[in-house]
Scaffold this motif. Structure first.
Motif, short mmCIF file in Angstrom:
data_model
loop_
_atom_site.label_atom_id
_atom_site.label_comp_id
_atom_site.label_asym_id
_atom_site.label_seq_id
_atom_site.Cartn_x
_atom_site.Cartn_y
_atom_site.Cartn_z
N PRO A 199 0.84 -1.21 0.00
CA PRO A 199 0.00 0.00 0.00
C PRO A 199 0.87 1.26 0.00
CG PRO A 199 0.06 -1.01 2.19
CD PRO A 199 0.81 -1.93 1.28
N PRO A 200 0.39 2.36 -0.56
CA PRO A 200 -0.88 2.47 -1.26
C PRO A 200 -0.84 1.76 -2.61
CG PRO A 200 0.34 4.51 -1.48
CD PRO A 200 1.13 3.65 -0.54
N SER A 201 -1.95 1.18 -3.00
CA SER A 201 -1.98 0.43 -4.25
C SER A 201 -1.89 1.36 -5.45
CB SER A 201 -3.27 -0.39 -4.33
OG SER A 201 -4.38 0.46 -4.55
N LEU A 202 -1.50 0.79 -6.56
CA LEU A 202 -1.41 1.55 -7.81
C LEU A 202 -2.78 2.13 -8.18
CD1 LEU A 202 0.70 2.20 -10.08
CD2 LEU A 202 -0.24 0.25 -11.32
N LEU A 203 -3.82 1.36 -7.94
CA LEU A 203 -5.17 1.82 -8.26
C LEU A 203 -5.54 3.05 -7.43
CD1 LEU A 203 -7.83 1.36 -9.76
CD2 LEU A 203 -8.51 -0.20 -7.93
N ASN A 204 -5.22 3.03 -6.14
CA ASN A 204 -5.53 4.18 -5.30
C ASN A 204 -4.78 5.43 -5.73
OD1 ASN A 204 -7.20 2.62 -3.71
ND2 ASN A 204 -5.58 2.06 -2.28
N LEU A 205 -3.54 5.26 -6.09
CA LEU A 205 -2.74 6.40 -6.54
C LEU A 205 -3.29 6.97 -7.84
CD1 LEU A 205 0.86 5.03 -5.81
CD2 LEU A 205 -0.38 6.76 -4.51
N MET A 206 -3.73 6.10 -8.75
CA MET A 206 -4.30 6.57 -10.01
C MET A 206 -5.63 7.27 -9.77
SD MET A 206 -3.38 3.30 -12.45
CE MET A 206 -4.23 3.95 -13.89
N ILE A 248 -8.70 18.68 -4.98
CA ILE A 248 -9.28 18.43 -3.65
C ILE A 248 -9.25 16.92 -3.35
CG2 ILE A 248 -11.39 18.58 -2.25
CD1 ILE A 248 -12.15 21.07 -3.84
N ILE A 249 -9.63 16.12 -4.34
CA ILE A 249 -9.61 14.66 -4.16
C ILE A 249 -8.18 14.19 -3.89
CG2 ILE A 249 -10.17 12.45 -5.23
CD1 ILE A 249 -12.59 14.25 -4.61
N LYS A 250 -7.22 14.81 -4.61
CA LYS A 250 -5.82 14.45 -4.41
C LYS A 250 -5.38 14.77 -2.98
CE LYS A 250 -3.20 15.35 -7.86
NZ LYS A 250 -2.33 16.02 -8.86
N GLN A 251 -5.80 15.91 -2.46
CA GLN A 251 -5.47 16.29 -1.07
C GLN A 251 -6.07 15.30 -0.08
OE1 GLN A 251 -5.96 20.50 0.10
NE2 GLN A 251 -6.16 20.96 -2.09
N ILE A 252 -7.30 14.91 -0.34
CA ILE A 252 -8.00 13.98 0.57
C ILE A 252 -7.26 12.64 0.63
CG2 ILE A 252 -10.11 12.63 0.90
CD1 ILE A 252 -11.62 15.03 -0.35
N HIS A 253 -6.94 12.09 -0.55
CA HIS A 253 -6.27 10.78 -0.60
C HIS A 253 -4.88 10.84 0.03
CE1 HIS A 253 -8.94 9.19 -4.12
NE2 HIS A 253 -9.59 9.30 -2.97
N SER A 254 -4.20 11.93 -0.23
CA SER A 254 -2.87 12.08 0.36
C SER A 254 -2.94 12.13 1.89
CB SER A 254 -2.20 13.35 -0.19
OG SER A 254 -0.92 13.53 0.39
N TYR A 255 -3.93 12.83 2.40
CA TYR A 255 -4.09 12.94 3.85
C TYR A 255 -4.42 11.58 4.47
CZ TYR A 255 -5.98 14.35 8.38
OH TYR A 255 -6.21 14.47 9.73
N ILE A 256 -5.30 10.83 3.81
CA ILE A 256 -5.69 9.51 4.32
C ILE A 256 -4.49 8.58 4.35
CG2 ILE A 256 -7.08 7.46 3.82
CD1 ILE A 256 -9.20 9.37 2.66
N ASN A 257 -3.71 8.55 3.27
CA ASN A 257 -2.55 7.65 3.22
C ASN A 257 -1.52 7.99 4.29
OD1 ASN A 257 -3.47 6.08 1.04
ND2 ASN A 257 -2.69 7.54 -0.46
N GLN A 258 -1.36 9.27 4.58
CA GLN A 258 -0.34 9.68 5.54
C GLN A 258 -0.81 9.53 6.99
OE1 GLN A 258 0.89 13.68 4.55
NE2 GLN A 258 1.32 13.13 2.40
N ASN A 259 -2.11 9.45 7.21
CA ASN A 259 -2.64 9.44 8.58
C ASN A 259 -3.54 8.24 8.83
OD1 ASN A 259 -1.85 12.35 9.67
ND2 ASN A 259 -2.62 12.61 7.57
#
Length: 552
Positions: free
Chosen positions: A327-334, A434-445
């Motif tokens: 993780p994070p998976s390739l799909l999540n990053l895309m 905004i979606i990119k910020q959300i996913h980045s925050y989730i992966n880091q926390n």
């Protein structure tokens, strides 16, 4: 058109040569002969289309010349020059292959009219011969295709009765190989150039087959049949008769020579596998499948390899890929549009192929199918067909087109560029940051208390608005996405680490292990411990699990 004039009188030859309309008949050369022996020598040394000869000459008659011409060359047109007293004789000669005759003294108009008729006949014959050659060529090509199909049918398990197979081979003018000992040779043409087109590959394969036939049958006076086909993996499979492999060391020398020639003249490499002997046509399917398995096991990604199945190589120590599922998976990053991280992730995935343990076709296919799964999902979310985004659609039908990890990586990176371009040009581009910020925050926390409220505070949006926006942009709820990411990481840690269930629960943000266990069992119908034990007994089918989570 070339013409030969034959007469024992020079003035007759001069008269004929001067009155022939050379431009009209596209005359290349007019040859002259004073005798039959001289005429035969000219015919032997030059290509002549039309002979005009006197019927009576001192040495040998024109009819005897005609007989000798017909015994050697069938397609030359012959016009006889005849006097009135020989009229009946000349008519008789026409029945024996003379095209036409001229009565002496012939006028220039008569000479050219007669030559014109001969010229038209020569043109027609040439066209008919061309059409005949085309037909023969088409028959040869059709027979070659039928031979390939017959061998491929045998390799893929189609059953034939003994009489049916014999009849087909006889119709294709092939020798009867029933109950003879044969071997399979599997050839894989190798190139680091991923820009080879289908036409390039076909031309290289044709050249490889010609070189193979020339080398294998060098010095042989027997019928040189090379029975081959292209299998579904784009390998060339050749059925070798016993006389070609009975001297195994000699066969090795020839195959090493073939590899050298391919490298020098085609600037490519070729790997070759020779199967164990098998009585034809018994168990051809089993022999082919065993040979393929042996090829992938013993040769894998190696280039310019030469392997005999009776060489007994050591068994390959298969191990699962790990970076593909980290993780994070390739799909999540895309999904979150983190394209820089996508490329970094791919670099890490393909780095594993640098080690010997992962140089197998199976591992390459594992990555290929994983990527196709991710690409399909993302393209469909953008209301696009995956085939419309792929430069070479045939790669979607068969992962065996990829012979090396480098080729697969280049193809993948080109798709990433296309996907990034399409997504950034889509109408929803305004909210993608905004979606990119959300996913980045989730992966880091992920190990923290990640909730709708904490995320809304991070991106400075009202929780209700954020929830609606996320569902509209991604098609799933924010809570479902968080749960999916947590479960993906849990599966990875359960499979690839020895961490305790309690430690994994905390690392993915569930501070009550029992709550994590109940959620995991609800998702997969197994407790985390049961899942871990099941994965220790069989390779993990991670792509299946990802699909389950995606649609839950």
């Amino acid at each position: 058109m070339n013409i030969l004039l034959v007469d024992d009188e020079d003035f007759v030859l001069d008269y004929l040569a001067e009155n022939i309309d050379q431009p009209r008949f596209r005359i290349g050369h007019i040859y002259r002969a004073n005798s039959v022996s001289h005429a035969l020598k000219i015919l032997e040394e030059n290509h002549v289309h039309l002979v005009i000869t006197d019927i009576r000459m001192p040495e040998i008659s024109g009819l005897e010349l005609l007989a000798q011409i017909r015994s050697q060359v069938q397609d030359i047109k012959v016009i006889l020059l005849s006097g009135y007293s020989e009229f009946d004789y000349a008519k008789q000669a026409i029945k024996h292959g003379v095209f036409d005759y001229l009565l002496k003294p012939a006028s220039p108009e008569e000479i050219n009219e007669c030559i014109y008729q001969a010229y038209e006949a020569i043109v027609r014959d040439g066209h008919n011969e061309y059409q005949l050659n085309l037909a023969k060529h088409a028959i040869c090509i059709n027979n070659d295709i039928r031979k390939e199909k017959l061998l491929l049918d045998l390799l893929l398990g189609r059953r034939f009765t003994a009489s049916s197979l014999k009849d087909q081979m006889t119709a294709l003018e092939m020798p009867d190989l029933s109950n003879t000992r044969t071997r399979l040779a599997i050839l894989r043409l190798e190139s680091e150039d991923s820009n080879d087109t289908h036409e390039d590959i076909e031309l290289l394969s044709y050249s490889l087959l010609n070189m193979t036939k020339e080398i294998l049958f060098a010095g042989s006076t027997e019928n040189s049949l090379l029975w081959y086909c292209k299998d579904p993996h784009q390998y060339i499979v050749i059925l070798l008769e016993e006389r070609l492999w009975v001297d195994e060391e000699r066969l090795r020398e020839k195959l090493l020579n073939l590899q050298d020639k391919v490298n020098v003249y085609l600037h490519r490499n070729v790997s070759v596998l020779i199967s164990t002997p098998q009585q034809f046509p018994k168990q051809m399917e089993q022999l082919y499948r065993e040979s393929l398995k042996y090829f992938w096991n013993a040769i894998g990604f190696s280039t310019r390899a030469l392997q005999f199945m009776n060489d007994n190589p050591s068994a390959t120590d298969y191990r699962p890929l790990s970076r593909l599922y980290e993780p994070p998976s390739l799909l999540n990053l895309m999904e979150s549009g983190q394209w820089g991280e996508v490329v970094t992730k791919l670099d890490h995935i393909f780095e594993e192929f640098e080690t010997t343990l992962f140089r197998t076709q199976d591992h390459l296919l594992e990555v290929y199918y994983y990527l196709c799964n991710a690409f399909s999902y993302i393209s469909h979310k953008q209301a696009l067909r995956l085939a419309d985004l792929v430069e070479k659609p045939e790669y979607l039908r068969n992962g065996y087109y990829f012979r090396t990890a480098t080729q697969l990586k280049e193809w993948t990176l080109s798709l990433i560029v296309q996907f990034q371009s399409n997504i950034e040009d889509s109408p929803s581009k305004g909210h993608s940051h905004i979606i990119k910020q959300i996913h980045s925050y989730i992966n880091q926390n992920l190990n923290q208390d990640v909730t709708l409220n904490t995320i809304s505070n991070h991106v400075y949006l009202h929780p209700v608005y954020l929830s609606r926006l996320y569902k509209k942009e991604t098609g799933i709820s924010l809570s479902a996405y968080i749960s999916r990411i947590r479960m993906e990481k849990a599966m990875y840690l359960l499979t690839h680490t020895n961490q305790k269930i309690q430690e994994i629960s905390k690392e993915i943000g569930y501070h009550k292990p029992q709550y994590f266990i109940s959620l995991f069992k609800l998702q997969y119908l197994l407790t985390p411990q049961e899942f871990r034990e099941s994965q220790s007994k069989k390779p993990i089918d991670q792509s299946k699990d990802l699909n389950i989570m995606r649609h839950s």
